[in-house]
Scaffold this active site. Structure first.
Site, PDB file in Angstrom:
ATOM      1  N   GLU A 163      -1.767   7.728   8.812  1.00 17.47           N
ATOM      2  CA  GLU A 163      -0.513   8.060   8.584  1.00 17.47           C
ATOM      3  C   GLU A 163       0.566   8.047  10.117  1.00 17.47           C
ATOM      4  O   GLU A 163       1.364   7.060  11.163  1.00 17.47           O
ATOM      5  CB  GLU A 163       0.002   8.098   7.497  1.00 17.47           C
ATOM      6  N   HIS A 171      -7.056   3.361   4.386  1.00 15.14           N
ATOM      7  CA  HIS A 171      -6.711   3.964   5.346  1.00 15.14           C
ATOM      8  C   HIS A 171      -8.152   4.192   6.161  1.00 15.14           C
ATOM      9  O   HIS A 171      -8.009   4.025   6.785  1.00 15.14           O
ATOM     10  CB  HIS A 171      -6.056   5.319   4.833  1.00 15.14           C
ATOM     11  N   CYS A 187     -10.681   3.632   0.160  1.00 14.97           N
ATOM     12  CA  CYS A 187      -9.610   3.394   0.163  1.00 14.97           C
ATOM     13  C   CYS A 187      -9.121   2.641   1.481  1.00 14.97           C
ATOM     14  O   CYS A 187      -9.552   2.589   3.045  1.00 14.97           O
ATOM     15  CB  CYS A 187      -9.503   4.936   0.932  1.00 14.97           C
ATOM     16  N   CYS A 216      -4.657  -1.337  -1.797  1.00 12.28           N
ATOM     17  CA  CYS A 216      -4.910  -0.182  -1.679  1.00 12.28           C
ATOM     18  C   CYS A 216      -5.483   0.031  -2.621  1.00 12.28           C
ATOM     19  O   CYS A 216      -5.214   0.232  -4.529  1.00 12.28           O
ATOM     20  CB  CYS A 216      -3.109   0.603  -2.478  1.00 12.28           C
ATOM     21  N   ASP A 244       0.933  -0.976   0.269  1.00  9.32           N
ATOM     22  CA  ASP A 244      -0.324   0.134   0.339  1.00  9.32           C
ATOM     23  C   ASP A 244       1.150   1.217   0.036  1.00  9.32           C
ATOM     24  O   ASP A 244       2.388   0.723   0.724  1.00  9.32           O
ATOM     25  CB  ASP A 244      -0.760  -0.043   0.963  1.00  9.32           C
ATOM     26  N   SER A 245       0.169   2.529   0.246  1.00 11.21           N
ATOM     27  CA  SER A 245       1.345   3.638  -0.288  1.00 11.21           C
ATOM     28  C   SER A 245       1.241   3.457   1.122  1.00 11.21           C
ATOM     29  O   SER A 245       3.011   4.620   1.604  1.00 11.21           O
ATOM     30  CB  SER A 245       0.633   4.698  -0.754  1.00 11.21           C
TER      31      SER A 245
HETATM   32  N1  DGL Z   1      -4.993   3.388   0.682  1.00 14.39           N
HETATM   33  C1  DGL Z   1      -4.913   3.642  -0.338  1.00 14.39           C
HETATM   34  C2  DGL Z   1      -6.124   3.611  -1.483  1.00 14.39           C
HETATM   35  O1  DGL Z   1      -6.770   2.291  -0.562  1.00 14.39           O
HETATM   36  C3  DGL Z   1      -4.095   4.761  -0.654  1.00 14.39           C
HETATM   37  C4  DGL Z   1      -3.956   6.368  -0.456  1.00 14.39           C
HETATM   38  C5  DGL Z   1      -2.796   8.008  -0.599  1.00 14.39           C
HETATM   39  O2  DGL Z   1      -3.564   8.206  -1.094  1.00 14.39           O
HETATM   40  O3  DGL Z   1      -2.199   7.088  -0.175  1.00 14.39           O
HETATM   41  O4  DGL Z   1      -6.391   4.503  -2.164  1.00 14.39           O
END
Ligand code: DGL
Length: 291
Positions: free
Chosen positions: A152, A186, A184, A74, A11-12
């Site tokens: 984060e 996160h 997302c 992600c 993931d990012s």
């Molecule tokens: N966790 C990521 C997702 O599911 C993206 C987060 C980011 O913008 O880096 O889209």
């Protein structure tokens, strides 16, 4: 501890841990290598090219480590890069997309909301998903800049996170949404907070459990499931600030973990010369030309 035949998950940043939690439970014998590409977070405002190059770099690292399958944990990276990854690499690659279909099936008001990054919501893949699965309901989309950064920092319930959540979900509630898709990874860590804000009459749908089931099915089909009798383990890597990422992963994973630094060769992105945390290539080039 043996670390044979792991599954690579990236993931990012730390968002993909919300998917890994489900995979850990559903696939107890598997080893997982997790990369938080935190040196480049957020992906949500980066170009498709940039995310493709990061995804390729991380996949090359996984292959060097001998992974048997990859999970793109992600939504943004899946939208930007999964087709390219699948066209280059032949191992199983499982991705994720906002759960629009389950939300359309579940809604009673006929109005659903999708919270996701700008990158996901503006992608061709998302447009195709809406075309394919969004027809039975009115779909209201809401980008949520700033939320990823709060997760984060593991700031899951501070005032600022709550204010951001309120600002993003209020317009959806005003429109009569009764089902909200977390598009997302996160945002899954903010589920309790989002539930508090939206109340009991709105359902929240997270894609993590479905992705975990899909991985299991895929491994079964390819006869890649671990046959070990011992429990699997996890290894964590990052391209970002190691100590800080270690602190946050330990918090979100509910256990003190070591986080390893991704080797330099994989912290740069293939053909695109990238600078961590800068948005788009073109902007940098223009600036360089002016100086
Ligand atoms: N966790 C990521 C997702 O599911 C993206 C987060 C980011 O913008 O880096 O889209």
């Amino acid at each position: 501890m043996s670390f044979a035949n792991p599954i690579g998950v990236f993931d990012s940043g730390v968002g993909g841990l919300s998917v890994l939690q489900h995979m850990r439970v559903d696939l107890p014998k598997e080893n997982f290598l997790y990369i938080a590409d935190s040196g480049y977070i957020p992906y949500g405002d980066k170009s498709k090219d940039f995310i493709e190059q990061r995804s390729i770099a991380l996949t090359r690292f996984f292959l060097e480590q001998g992974v048997k399958a990859i999970v793109v944990a992600c939504n943004t990276a899946t939208a930007a890069a999964i087709s390219t990854l699948r066209s280059i690499y032949s191992l199983p690659i499982v991705g994720m997309e906002p759960a629009v279909k389950p939300a359309v099936d579940a809604t009673r008001s006929g109005i659903i909301g999708v919270l996701a990054t700008t990158g996901t919501l503006e992608s061709t893949k998302f447009a195709e998903l809406l075309h394919r699965s969004g027809k039975g309901a009115e779909v209201i989309i809401q980008p949520c800049p700033g939320l990823v950064e709060q997760v984060e920092r593991a700031e899951l319930s501070v005032k600022m996170t709550r204010t951001l959540v309120e600002n993003y979900v209020s317009p959806l509630l005003e429109r009569g949404v009764d089902t909200i898709v977390l598009g997302c990874t996160h945002y899954a860590f903010l589920t309790s907070l989002i539930k508090e804000v939206v109340g009991l009459n709105v359902s929240i749908i997270d894609t993590g459990p479905a992705v975990s089931r899909q991985l299991r099915r895929r491994l079964e089909k390819e006869q890649l499931l671990s046959v070990e009798n011992t429990p699997g383990a996890e290894q964590f890597w990052t391209s970002g600030p190691q100590r800080e990422v270690q602190r946050v992963i330990s918090r979100l994973w509910n256990r003190k973990v070591d986080v390893l630094r991704l080797p330099k060769a994989f912290t740069r992105s293939g053909t695109i010369s990238s600078t961590p945390n800068k948005p788009l290539q073109r902007t940098r080039r223009r600036r360089a030309a002016q100086t």
